[in-house]
Design a protein around this motif. Structure first.
Motif, mmCIF file in Angstrom:
data_model
loop_
_atom_site.group_PDB
_atom_site.id
_atom_site.type_symbol
_atom_site.label_atom_id
_atom_site.label_comp_id
_atom_site.label_asym_id
_atom_site.label_seq_id
_atom_site.Cartn_x
_atom_site.Cartn_y
_atom_site.Cartn_z
ATOM 1 N N SER A 12 0.830 -1.211 0.000
ATOM 2 C CA SER A 12 0.000 0.000 0.000
ATOM 3 C C SER A 12 0.861 1.256 0.000
ATOM 4 O O SER A 12 0.610 2.204 -0.754
ATOM 5 C CB SER A 12 -0.933 0.000 1.221
ATOM 6 O OG SER A 12 -1.810 -1.102 1.201
ATOM 7 N N GLU A 58 2.643 1.899 -3.357
ATOM 8 C CA GLU A 58 1.784 2.573 -4.331
ATOM 9 C C GLU A 58 1.730 4.068 -4.064
ATOM 10 O O GLU A 58 1.836 4.892 -4.983
ATOM 11 C CB GLU A 58 0.372 1.983 -4.274
ATOM 12 C CG GLU A 58 0.236 0.539 -4.750
ATOM 13 C CD GLU A 58 0.217 0.435 -6.261
ATOM 14 O OE1 GLU A 58 0.254 1.484 -6.941
ATOM 15 O OE2 GLU A 58 0.186 -0.703 -6.760
ATOM 16 N N LYS A 80 -8.228 -2.765 1.040
ATOM 17 C CA LYS A 80 -7.994 -3.252 -0.323
ATOM 18 C C LYS A 80 -9.301 -3.379 -1.095
ATOM 19 O O LYS A 80 -9.305 -3.368 -2.322
ATOM 20 C CB LYS A 80 -7.273 -4.601 -0.277
ATOM 21 C CG LYS A 80 -5.885 -4.529 0.362
ATOM 22 C CD LYS A 80 -5.237 -5.884 0.441
ATOM 23 C CE LYS A 80 -4.846 -6.398 -0.923
ATOM 24 N NZ LYS A 80 -3.819 -5.577 -1.565
ATOM 25 N N ALA A 106 -5.485 2.345 -5.375
ATOM 26 C CA ALA A 106 -4.364 1.886 -4.553
ATOM 27 C C ALA A 106 -3.420 3.020 -4.164
ATOM 28 O O ALA A 106 -2.684 2.908 -3.178
ATOM 29 C CB ALA A 106 -3.589 0.789 -5.282
#
Length: 349
Positions: A234, A237, A304, A310
């Protein structure tokens, strides 16, 4: 030279003592690993973004279902039944978890709307809508001398309720702001990825429950590794898209202070309500510790599904990660102080 050697020996001697103090305060390897994952994502964001030769994000997705399958295996129907009788206590805990928290954060939305800090508010509101923790709630209640069967019941049922209530809270907000939130699709994904594995685990508890209980420490390590993987991908990203460029150290410090304030505010309100309802000491302890906690496991897993972009997930997870660390620190200190006070009262000292 002698003074330098003595200073070095003294510093080395402090390490185990500092480690023991950190462990008592809840600063275990997992919290340090969380910080390490963020640092690693900052240094090498491409590792979590690239899908070749292996997509770490896909590995995390499969790991999520296994986490909740093992969680279902460890759910003992007998322990849940033992905690059913205290319905007023359960009501206080669940209302604190799913109603009090969001209502405290929701009015603050107007102060952050339209600015760069809006995502931090969204992450804080997401934190407020999450279920309570399982293991740490029960551990703290046990240390403080609370109602352990009721703690097990509340922590477990909160996890199941959160599968439905958390998306409802977030759907109300995201739909009103963007109109792009598909609640039915989100609920379907959570049922398949979270609820179905839990139900399957409960069904198989009679066969593999003893195995799961015997290996709960190893399964807990597996849970934590998957969470670390989700956190890493995470933040990769977010760092890869330079999503943190608009936030200063002062912003993050203020967020941490706000998380401390939120914990103690909910703690105080829950404690006051418990006293007004005439709860005994054991039930009051359970209400306070279960009603003031939030689950990092559910936070990482649901992010998610709830946030398909993201790029923003790293920012969304910041409040729950800070709250997770701070709630462990604060509740550990409070639980030990409560236990000592009970010992003094029992001995008349």
């Amino acid at each position: 030279m002698k003074k330098e050697r003595q200073a070095t020996e003294g510093l080395v001697g402090l390490i185990p003592r500092a480690g023991a103090l950190a462990a008592r305060a809840g600063l275990d390897w997992f919290l340090l690993a969380l910080i390490g994952m963020i640092l690693l994502a900052w240094l090498f964001p491409e590792l979590g973004v690239d899908r070749e030769p292996l997509s770490l994000g896909d590995v995390a997705n499969y790991g999520v279902s296994l986490i909740f399958f093992f969680y279902g295996l460890r759910l003992s129907p007998g322990k849940l039944k033992a905690g059913l009788s205290s319905w007023r206590l359960h009501l206080v805990v669940q209302l604190s978890t799913f109603v009090l928290f969001p209502l405290l954060i929701l009015p603050l939305r107007s102060f952050f709307e339209g600015g760069e800090q809006e995502l931090l508010w969204l992450g804080t509101f997401y934190l407020a809508a999450l279920p309570s923790t399982v293991s740490s709630s029960v551990v703290m209640v046990s240390i403080a001398g609370g109602n352990i069967p009721a703690a097990i019941f509340n922590a477990s049922i909160s996890s199941l309720i959160g599968i439905f209530v958390t998306p409802l809270w977030m759907g109300l907000f995201l739909t009103s702001s963007s109109g792009a939130f598909d609640l039915g699709s989100v609920m379907g994904k959570l049922v398949l990825q979270v609820l179905l594995p839990v139900v399957l685990g409960i069904v198989l508890h009679r066969y593999w429950g003893v195995f799961a209980e015997r290996n709960k420490k190893k399964l807990r390590i597996f849970d934590q590794v998957i969470i670390l993987l989700i956190v890493f991908t995470s933040f990769c990203e977010s760092f890869a898209r330079d999503m943190f460029s608009g936030y200063s150290l002062l912003d993050l410090t203020a967020l941490g202070a706000a998380m401390v304030g939120l914990f103690f505010l909910v703690y105080g309100i829950t404690s006051a309500i418990s006293r007004l309802l005439g709860f005994n000491r054991e039930d009051r302890i359970t209400a306070i510790f279960c009603g003031s906690k939030k689950s990092l496991v559910h936070g990482t897993v649901m992010s998610k599904v709830l946030f398909p972009d993201a790029n923003i997930v790293g920012i969304i997870l910041l409040p729950i990660m800070l709250y997770h660390a701070l709630q462990l620190l604060a509740s550990s200190v409070i639980a030990q102080a409560t236990a000592r006070k009970a010992g003094w009262e029992a001995t008349g000292e």
